[in-house]
Design an enzyme around this catalytic site. Structure first.
Site, mmCIF file in Angstrom:
data_model
loop_
_atom_site.group_PDB
_atom_site.id
_atom_site.type_symbol
_atom_site.label_atom_id
_atom_site.label_comp_id
_atom_site.label_asym_id
_atom_site.label_seq_id
_atom_site.Cartn_x
_atom_site.Cartn_y
_atom_site.Cartn_z
ATOM 1 N N ASN A 1 -19.560 16.174 4.204
ATOM 2 C CA ASN A 1 -18.755 17.332 3.386
ATOM 3 C C ASN A 1 -18.685 18.669 4.215
ATOM 4 O O ASN A 1 -19.801 19.201 4.254
ATOM 5 C CB ASN A 1 -19.382 17.290 1.982
ATOM 6 C CG ASN A 1 -18.361 18.215 0.971
ATOM 7 O OD1 ASN A 1 -17.892 19.397 1.514
ATOM 8 N ND2 ASN A 1 -18.209 17.899 -0.049
ATOM 9 N N HIS B 1 -18.464 23.772 2.747
ATOM 10 C CA HIS B 1 -19.190 24.999 2.937
ATOM 11 C C HIS B 1 -19.048 25.769 4.386
ATOM 12 O O HIS B 1 -19.123 26.935 4.314
ATOM 13 C CB HIS B 1 -20.806 24.769 2.607
ATOM 14 C CG HIS B 1 -20.908 24.649 1.294
ATOM 15 N ND1 HIS B 1 -20.524 25.117 0.253
ATOM 16 C CD2 HIS B 1 -21.263 23.303 0.816
ATOM 17 C CE1 HIS B 1 -20.784 24.666 -1.029
ATOM 18 N NE2 HIS B 1 -21.423 23.485 -0.632
ATOM 19 N N HIS C 1 -13.507 19.100 -0.859
ATOM 20 C CA HIS C 1 -13.174 18.998 -2.215
ATOM 21 C C HIS C 1 -12.118 20.027 -2.345
ATOM 22 O O HIS C 1 -12.569 21.206 -2.144
ATOM 23 C CB HIS C 1 -14.610 19.421 -3.040
ATOM 24 C CG HIS C 1 -14.454 19.520 -4.481
ATOM 25 N ND1 HIS C 1 -15.578 19.559 -5.248
ATOM 26 C CD2 HIS C 1 -13.133 19.379 -5.205
ATOM 27 C CE1 HIS C 1 -14.825 19.772 -6.759
ATOM 28 N NE2 HIS C 1 -13.618 19.386 -6.549
ATOM 29 N N ARG D 1 -10.446 22.213 -4.723
ATOM 30 C CA ARG D 1 -10.849 22.571 -6.038
ATOM 31 C C ARG D 1 -9.688 23.395 -6.538
ATOM 32 O O ARG D 1 -8.749 24.144 -5.870
ATOM 33 C CB ARG D 1 -12.133 23.470 -5.981
ATOM 34 C CG ARG D 1 -13.344 22.937 -5.812
ATOM 35 C CD ARG D 1 -14.520 24.079 -6.031
ATOM 36 N NE ARG D 1 -14.640 24.064 -7.439
ATOM 37 C CZ ARG D 1 -15.916 23.471 -8.252
ATOM 38 N NH1 ARG D 1 -16.488 22.905 -7.619
ATOM 39 N NH2 ARG D 1 -15.634 23.751 -9.365
ATOM 40 N N ARG E 1 -11.472 27.703 -3.940
ATOM 41 C CA ARG E 1 -12.724 28.769 -3.549
ATOM 42 C C ARG E 1 -13.061 28.507 -2.243
ATOM 43 O O ARG E 1 -13.672 29.473 -1.551
ATOM 44 C CB ARG E 1 -13.631 28.723 -4.549
ATOM 45 C CG ARG E 1 -14.674 27.544 -4.462
ATOM 46 C CD ARG E 1 -15.870 27.710 -5.371
ATOM 47 N NE ARG E 1 -15.490 27.805 -6.701
ATOM 48 C CZ ARG E 1 -16.403 27.276 -7.751
ATOM 49 N NH1 ARG E 1 -17.702 26.792 -7.323
ATOM 50 N NH2 ARG E 1 -16.293 27.136 -8.800
ATOM 51 N N GLU F 1 -12.017 14.922 -2.546
ATOM 52 C CA GLU F 1 -12.645 15.075 -3.849
ATOM 53 C C GLU F 1 -11.819 15.979 -4.520
ATOM 54 O O GLU F 1 -10.983 17.043 -4.092
ATOM 55 C CB GLU F 1 -13.931 15.686 -3.746
ATOM 56 C CG GLU F 1 -14.947 14.949 -3.391
ATOM 57 C CD GLU F 1 -16.316 15.758 -3.175
ATOM 58 O OE1 GLU F 1 -16.618 16.632 -3.491
ATOM 59 O OE2 GLU F 1 -17.300 14.988 -2.434
ATOM 60 N N THR G 1 -21.249 24.347 -8.096
ATOM 61 C CA THR G 1 -20.949 23.204 -7.569
ATOM 62 C C THR G 1 -20.838 22.057 -8.824
ATOM 63 O O THR G 1 -21.111 22.242 -9.974
ATOM 64 C CB THR G 1 -22.083 22.499 -6.419
ATOM 65 O OG1 THR G 1 -21.476 21.181 -5.866
ATOM 66 C CG2 THR G 1 -23.239 22.402 -7.386
ATOM 67 N N THR G 2 -20.138 20.841 -8.404
ATOM 68 C CA THR G 2 -19.940 19.878 -9.297
ATOM 69 C C THR G 2 -21.194 19.632 -10.100
ATOM 70 O O THR G 2 -22.295 19.167 -9.632
ATOM 71 C CB THR G 2 -19.327 18.440 -8.567
ATOM 72 O OG1 THR G 2 -18.563 18.727 -7.574
ATOM 73 C CG2 THR G 2 -18.812 17.303 -9.688
ATOM 74 N N GLU H 1 -19.070 6.812 -7.015
ATOM 75 C CA GLU H 1 -20.159 7.592 -6.292
ATOM 76 C C GLU H 1 -21.032 7.865 -7.180
ATOM 77 O O GLU H 1 -20.921 8.727 -8.182
ATOM 78 C CB GLU H 1 -19.488 8.883 -5.572
ATOM 79 C CG GLU H 1 -20.426 9.430 -4.917
ATOM 80 C CD GLU H 1 -19.782 10.702 -4.131
ATOM 81 O OE1 GLU H 1 -18.622 10.745 -3.602
ATOM 82 O OE2 GLU H 1 -20.582 11.752 -3.774
ATOM 83 N N HIS I 1 -24.720 13.976 -3.476
ATOM 84 C CA HIS I 1 -24.834 15.474 -4.268
ATOM 85 C C HIS I 1 -26.332 15.661 -4.243
ATOM 86 O O HIS I 1 -27.298 14.827 -4.823
ATOM 87 C CB HIS I 1 -24.405 15.473 -5.794
ATOM 88 C CG HIS I 1 -23.954 16.790 -6.107
ATOM 89 N ND1 HIS I 1 -24.835 17.623 -6.442
ATOM 90 C CD2 HIS I 1 -22.914 17.357 -6.110
ATOM 91 C CE1 HIS I 1 -24.193 18.754 -6.835
ATOM 92 N NE2 HIS I 1 -22.929 18.700 -6.635
ATOM 93 N N GLY I 2 -26.821 16.726 -3.723
ATOM 94 C CA GLY I 2 -27.897 17.215 -3.554
ATOM 95 C C GLY I 2 -29.074 16.548 -2.397
ATOM 96 O O GLY I 2 -30.097 17.013 -2.470
ATOM 97 N N GLY J 1 -23.288 17.317 1.828
ATOM 98 C CA GLY J 1 -22.536 18.588 2.403
ATOM 99 C C GLY J 1 -23.622 19.787 2.550
ATOM 100 O O GLY J 1 -23.905 19.997 3.959
HETATM 101 N N1 PXP Z 1 -20.314 14.004 -3.906
HETATM 102 C C1 PXP Z 1 -19.482 14.966 -4.669
HETATM 103 C C2 PXP Z 1 -18.694 14.056 -5.755
HETATM 104 C C3 PXP Z 1 -19.541 16.302 -4.809
HETATM 105 O O1 PXP Z 1 -18.802 17.015 -5.655
HETATM 106 C C4 PXP Z 1 -20.409 16.993 -3.881
HETATM 107 C C5 PXP Z 1 -20.268 18.464 -3.760
HETATM 108 O O2 PXP Z 1 -19.123 18.828 -3.425
HETATM 109 C C6 PXP Z 1 -20.992 16.303 -2.889
HETATM 110 C C7 PXP Z 1 -20.964 14.742 -3.065
HETATM 111 C C8 PXP Z 1 -21.868 17.083 -1.839
HETATM 112 O O3 PXP Z 1 -22.904 17.604 -2.380
HETATM 113 P P1 PXP Z 1 -23.841 18.375 -1.406
HETATM 114 O O4 PXP Z 1 -23.046 19.505 -1.115
HETATM 115 O O5 PXP Z 1 -24.818 18.670 -2.602
HETATM 116 O O6 PXP Z 1 -24.494 17.428 -0.432
#
Ligand code: PXP
Length: 238
Positions: free
Chosen positions: A7, A10, A43, A45, A49, A70, A100-101, A151, A190-191, A212
């Protein structure tokens, strides 16, 4: 072997900090692919942003692996997706003020609305994934809504400590098995970072990880090529 979707949001966050043209997430995506990424995720948005429409359009033309968009399940975003036709759309909940999400989609509550959006995206030939918490009812509703993939939201596991983390990992394991049983493809994200990804990979069964922040954060210090290579090795079980 699991795949890695990088991702690049950033990279765009840094660019938007000055409102200029660098660094370009499109260039970052190409470097990530050269370093072994199996896919690129962005993503778009509602508030634009970080990633801009221009980025998604260019990525559609330049990404050599697959492009995962996304987005929120809104009419505006579905229209964007139908114009750009990414390989995958991952539908996510979106709140204006969040950093973030924050959580998974409530597919149980919004099943009707999501089913109609999924149907439109399918008509455009797009594979659809739903970002959900590791919760059986959400997985069942995702299958009923005719999603191709889920996911699994790994954020709670990533934030948890000690015993709580073991409990959260077990939920992810159950969700992977349940998703597969329901005929869904299973991704996760995520995370996830260089410390907590190995335990999820060891569960097996996740097709692709979308990661990401940790990759871009490491890239600032060691370079994007190295940061992606190190995460590719982790998700492939190295
Ligand atoms: N998956 C989804 C659905 C997300 O919204 C995000 C954040 O944009 C990620 C994965 C990636 O998360 P991270 O940036 O914490 O790795």
């Amino acid at each position: 072997m699991a795949k890695l979707g990088v991702n690049v949001d950033h990279v765009a966050t840094i660019r938007q900090a000055r409102g200029g043209t660098e660094p370009d997430p499109v260039t970052a995506a190409a470097i990530a692919e050269l370093a072994g990424a199996d896919g690129i995720t962005v993503h778009l948005r509602e508030d634009r942003r970080h990633i801009q429409d221009r980025d998604v359009m260019l990525l559609r033309r330049t990404v050599q692996t697959h492009l995962n968009l996304e987005m929120a399940a809104t009419d505006e975003m579905v229209a964007v997706a139908m114009k750009i036709v990414p390989d995958y759309v991952t539908l996510v909940p979106e709140k204006r003020q969040e950093l973030t999400t924050e959580g998974g989609l409530d597919v149980v509550k919004y099943k009707q609305k999501l089913t109609s959006k999924i149907d439109l995206l399918h008509q455009a030939g797009i594979t659809v994934s739903l970002f959900v918490d590791p919760d059986l009812e959400q997985l069942k509703a995702s299958a009923r809504a005719k999603a191709d993939y889920v996911e699994i939201h790994t954020g709670t596991y990533c934030d948890a400590k000690g015993k709580e983390q073991v409990v959260e990992l077990a939920k992810i394991e159950e969700a992977i098995r349940a998703g597969k049983k329901l005929g869904l493809g299973v991704n996760a994200g995520h995370g996830l970072n260089y410390q907590n990804t190995r335990q999820v990979v060891a569960l097996r069964g996740v097709e692709e990880y979308n990661i990401g922040h940790s990759i871009i954060a490491r890239a600032v210090l060691v370079g994007l090529d190295r940061a992606v290579r190190e995460m590719v090795e982790l998700v492939r079980g190295g």
